[in-house]
Write a protein that holds these residues in place. Structure first.
Motif, mmCIF file in Angstrom:
data_model
loop_
_atom_site.group_PDB
_atom_site.id
_atom_site.type_symbol
_atom_site.label_atom_id
_atom_site.label_comp_id
_atom_site.label_asym_id
_atom_site.label_seq_id
_atom_site.Cartn_x
_atom_site.Cartn_y
_atom_site.Cartn_z
ATOM 1 N N VAL A 83 4.157 10.246 2.763
ATOM 2 C CA VAL A 83 3.412 8.866 3.116
ATOM 3 C C VAL A 83 3.814 8.355 4.574
ATOM 4 C CG1 VAL A 83 2.581 6.548 2.507
ATOM 5 C CG2 VAL A 83 2.966 8.151 0.777
ATOM 6 N N VAL A 84 3.074 8.656 5.379
ATOM 7 C CA VAL A 84 3.326 8.200 7.122
ATOM 8 C C VAL A 84 2.964 6.949 7.513
ATOM 9 C CG1 VAL A 84 3.695 9.060 9.246
ATOM 10 C CG2 VAL A 84 3.619 10.571 7.235
ATOM 11 N N PRO A 85 3.658 5.725 7.475
ATOM 12 C CA PRO A 85 3.165 4.360 8.032
ATOM 13 C C PRO A 85 2.678 4.767 9.710
ATOM 14 C CG PRO A 85 5.405 4.172 7.433
ATOM 15 C CD PRO A 85 4.935 5.626 7.441
ATOM 16 N N THR A 86 1.770 4.219 10.087
ATOM 17 C CA THR A 86 1.370 4.262 11.651
ATOM 18 C C THR A 86 1.071 2.889 12.038
ATOM 19 O OG1 THR A 86 -0.810 4.867 11.346
ATOM 20 C CG2 THR A 86 0.703 6.694 11.415
ATOM 21 N N SER A 87 1.284 2.717 13.014
ATOM 22 C CA SER A 87 0.829 1.300 13.936
ATOM 23 C C SER A 87 0.282 1.409 15.212
ATOM 24 C CB SER A 87 1.815 0.149 13.724
ATOM 25 O OG SER A 87 1.386 -0.882 14.554
ATOM 26 N N SER A 88 -1.039 1.309 15.640
ATOM 27 C CA SER A 88 -1.440 1.474 16.874
ATOM 28 C C SER A 88 -1.010 0.132 17.555
ATOM 29 C CB SER A 88 -2.979 1.957 16.707
ATOM 30 O OG SER A 88 -3.669 0.754 16.144
ATOM 31 N N GLU A 89 -0.877 -0.845 17.042
ATOM 32 C CA GLU A 89 -0.424 -2.294 17.755
ATOM 33 C C GLU A 89 1.017 -2.030 18.169
ATOM 34 O OE1 GLU A 89 -1.820 -6.352 17.677
ATOM 35 O OE2 GLU A 89 -2.522 -4.511 17.179
ATOM 36 N N LYS A 90 1.773 -1.368 17.475
ATOM 37 C CA LYS A 90 3.254 -0.997 18.003
ATOM 38 C C LYS A 90 3.108 0.290 18.549
ATOM 39 C CE LYS A 90 5.554 -4.561 15.258
ATOM 40 N NZ LYS A 90 6.021 -5.112 14.224
ATOM 41 N N HIS A 91 2.520 1.149 18.402
ATOM 42 C CA HIS A 91 2.748 2.619 18.640
ATOM 43 C C HIS A 91 3.543 3.215 17.979
ATOM 44 C CE1 HIS A 91 -0.382 2.329 22.181
ATOM 45 N NE2 HIS A 91 0.381 1.197 22.297
ATOM 46 N N THR A 125 0.800 -1.219 -0.189
ATOM 47 C CA THR A 125 -0.132 -0.024 -0.071
ATOM 48 C C THR A 125 0.764 1.413 0.048
ATOM 49 O OG1 THR A 125 -1.526 -1.143 1.326
ATOM 50 C CG2 THR A 125 -1.858 1.051 1.180
ATOM 51 N N ILE A 126 1.973 1.289 0.984
ATOM 52 C CA ILE A 126 2.868 2.574 0.848
ATOM 53 C C ILE A 126 3.490 2.636 -0.593
ATOM 54 C CG2 ILE A 126 5.173 3.336 1.908
ATOM 55 C CD1 ILE A 126 4.318 1.567 4.534
ATOM 56 N N GLN A 127 3.971 1.429 -1.152
ATOM 57 C CA GLN A 127 4.512 1.656 -2.305
ATOM 58 C C GLN A 127 3.465 2.135 -3.410
ATOM 59 O OE1 GLN A 127 7.770 1.883 -2.474
ATOM 60 N NE2 GLN A 127 7.991 1.088 -0.476
ATOM 61 N N GLU A 128 2.342 1.708 -3.374
ATOM 62 C CA GLU A 128 1.464 2.219 -4.273
ATOM 63 C C GLU A 128 1.290 3.799 -4.313
ATOM 64 O OE1 GLU A 128 -1.352 -1.976 -5.007
ATOM 65 O OE2 GLU A 128 -2.265 -0.209 -3.917
ATOM 66 N N LEU A 129 1.006 4.016 -3.036
ATOM 67 C CA LEU A 129 0.738 5.396 -2.825
ATOM 68 C C LEU A 129 1.840 6.266 -3.166
ATOM 69 C CD1 LEU A 129 -1.072 5.542 0.742
ATOM 70 C CD2 LEU A 129 -1.742 6.483 -1.611
#
Lengths: 326, 141
Positions: free
Chosen positions: A230-238, A207-211
């Motif tokens: 493009v900022v990746p976020t993860s609430s799982e890993k904070h 998804t990141i690459q596509e964007l």
């Protein structure tokens, strides 16, 4: 019966940051807004323009509420106060709504530096944009440093709302390929910052690459142009929320430095004025739908008059009846 | 297309679960019923504190704060909620309770200032009707 505090009095308290006054005026605005409420809003509008307004949108399930919650924590850690307007869809059948953002934002309350208000998309007198943006004004006038508007990224109204923000964040989630396609033409291109949520998932890289590839295509050459990150976020890993706040801050600085803020403010003013004008017309149309409108509709169905001609006639007649109470 | 009167009549309700009480099936059914009756329902999720719920209810400016309790802690939680509402100058908020509450306690809760107690097995329509009536009695705010 209870003691009803006049809206102008509430407006005074809003300026002092009184949370209950802000809450009550939002309710009155949402209920249609009588002339006194409009007057209070007009007065308070003079005190707005200080907050940085961030629109957050994305398909359902992309993780907007979770992201907003985490982002609020970041802003609070940086010493800023935050107002949130969270918009949930209404049932098209009953008009009622279950507003569930509070479930995820539960740990944010009991902090006087945070104010969260849920709103339903239900046709508050023709649309959602006006009450939602009035709520933003109230939070702005109430002294909040940042105001976040969270909305589902479908429909023109929602696009208009994010258009009224200084910075627009579009939340994309991995594995929603078709949905990304679906909003590509709409909200995707109005993004100032892209987020790929759930970045702990293995398919997030795709998804990141596509964007990034998509953004590359629309890139204009030149200096001083905003490059949509493009900022990746993860609430799982904070992870990623500090970066997201930094990206929004960078965008804000960019607007100021480049002078684009002037154009953006003009755009916001345009969106809002047109939106309200539309509502007034629609409201008027609904109000005196009996006499003249019926007459015109008959003529249009019988091909005596074309729709455009009928609309012009109607608007001309409406001119007489529009008053300041809207 | 709605007119002024219709949109003004939308009732805002917060449904809250406070403390160590994990039973939320009932409250979700109620949330759904109220929504289907055209109300805006803000659900807090489980395990909230009275402070969190009162602050959220004030920000949401709900007409009615409905608290569902099946843990037996109602004689502790309702006084706390009422006290907080008073301290925060939000006494005009209607407070309703639901769940498993003994008759003697119900009486006491009414005396304390809880506006409505709706016990388990209350039909959804009755909840809807009584909420509408409570808001009508309170008048415009």
């Amino acid at each position: 019966m209870i003691n009803r505090i006049p809206s102008m009095e509430l407006a005074e308290r809003v300026r002092e940051g009184h949370l209950r006054a802000i809450a009550r005026l939002i309710t009155r605005v949402e209920s249609g807004g009588d002339p006194e409420v409009r007057q209070a809003l007009a007065e308070l509008y003079k005190s707005t323009g200080r907050a940085h307004v961030v629109g957050i949108t994305g398909v359902p399930g992309a993780g907007k509420s979770t992201l907003v919650t985490q982002l609020v924590h970041e802003y609070r850690a940086s010493g800023r106060t935050v107002g949130v307007v969270a918009i949930d869809p209404s049932s098209p059948f009953s008009g009622g709504a279950i507003l569930g953002d509070r479930i995820r934002m539960g740990d944010l309350v009991s902090d006087p530096g945070v104010f969260i208000r849920s709103m339903a998309t239900r046709g508050t007198l023709g649309g959602l944009a006006r009450p939602a943006l009035d709520a933003v004004d109230l939070l702005d006038a109430g002294g909040f440093d940042v105001v976040l508007i969270e909305t589902v990224g479908v429909g023109q109204d929602e696009v208009d709302i994010v258009r009224a923000a200084h910075t627009t964040v579009v939340v994309n989630a991995p594995g929603l390929g078709d949905d990304v396609q679906a909003i590509k033409a709409g909200v995707l291109e109005i993004a100032d910052v892209h987020v790929v949520s759930k970045a702990d998932r293995p398919d997030s890289n795709k998804t990141i690459q596509e964007l990034k590839a998509m953004l590359m295509m629309s890139l204009e050459p030149g200096e001083g142009i905003w490059r949509v990150p493009v900022v990746p976020t993860s609430s799982e890993k904070h992870t990623g929320f500090g970066e997201l706040m930094a990206a929004i801050d960078r965008h804000s600085e960019h607007l100021e430095r480049s002078g684009e803020i002037t154009e953006r403010r003009r755009q916001i003013a345009l969106t809002r004025v047109v939106k309200v004008a539309e509502e007034i017309v629609r409201d008027n149309f609904a109000r005196d739908s009996r006499s003249q409108t019926e007459e015109l509709l008959k003529k249009v169905t019988q091909r005596e008059l074309d729709p455009h001609g009928a609309a012009v006639t109607l608007l001309k007649a409406m001119k007489e009846t529009i008053h300041e109470s809207h | 297309m709605q007119n002024n009167d219709n949109s003004a009549a939308v009732i805002r309700v917060m449904l809250a679960k406070i403390g160590l009480d994990g039973h939320d099936r009932g409250i979700k059914v109620v949330a759904r019923a109220l929504r289907d009756a055209g109300m805006d329902v803000v659900y807090t999720g489980l395990h909230r504190t009275p402070e969190e719920v009162v602050d959220a209810a004030i920000q949401e400016d709900v007409d009615i704060l409905g608290i569902s309790l099946l843990s037996g802690a109602h004689m502790h939680i309702f006084p706390k909620v009422l006290e907080l509402l008073k301290a925060k100058e939000a006494e005009d908020m209607i407070v309703a309770g639901g769940g498993v509450i003994p008759d003697d306690d119900v009486k006491e809760l009414y005396q304390m200032g809880v506006d409505k107690i709706l016990l388990q097995d209350t039909p959804p329509q009755e909840i809807i009707d009584s909420f509408r009536q409570l808001v009508a009695e309170r008048g415009a705010r």
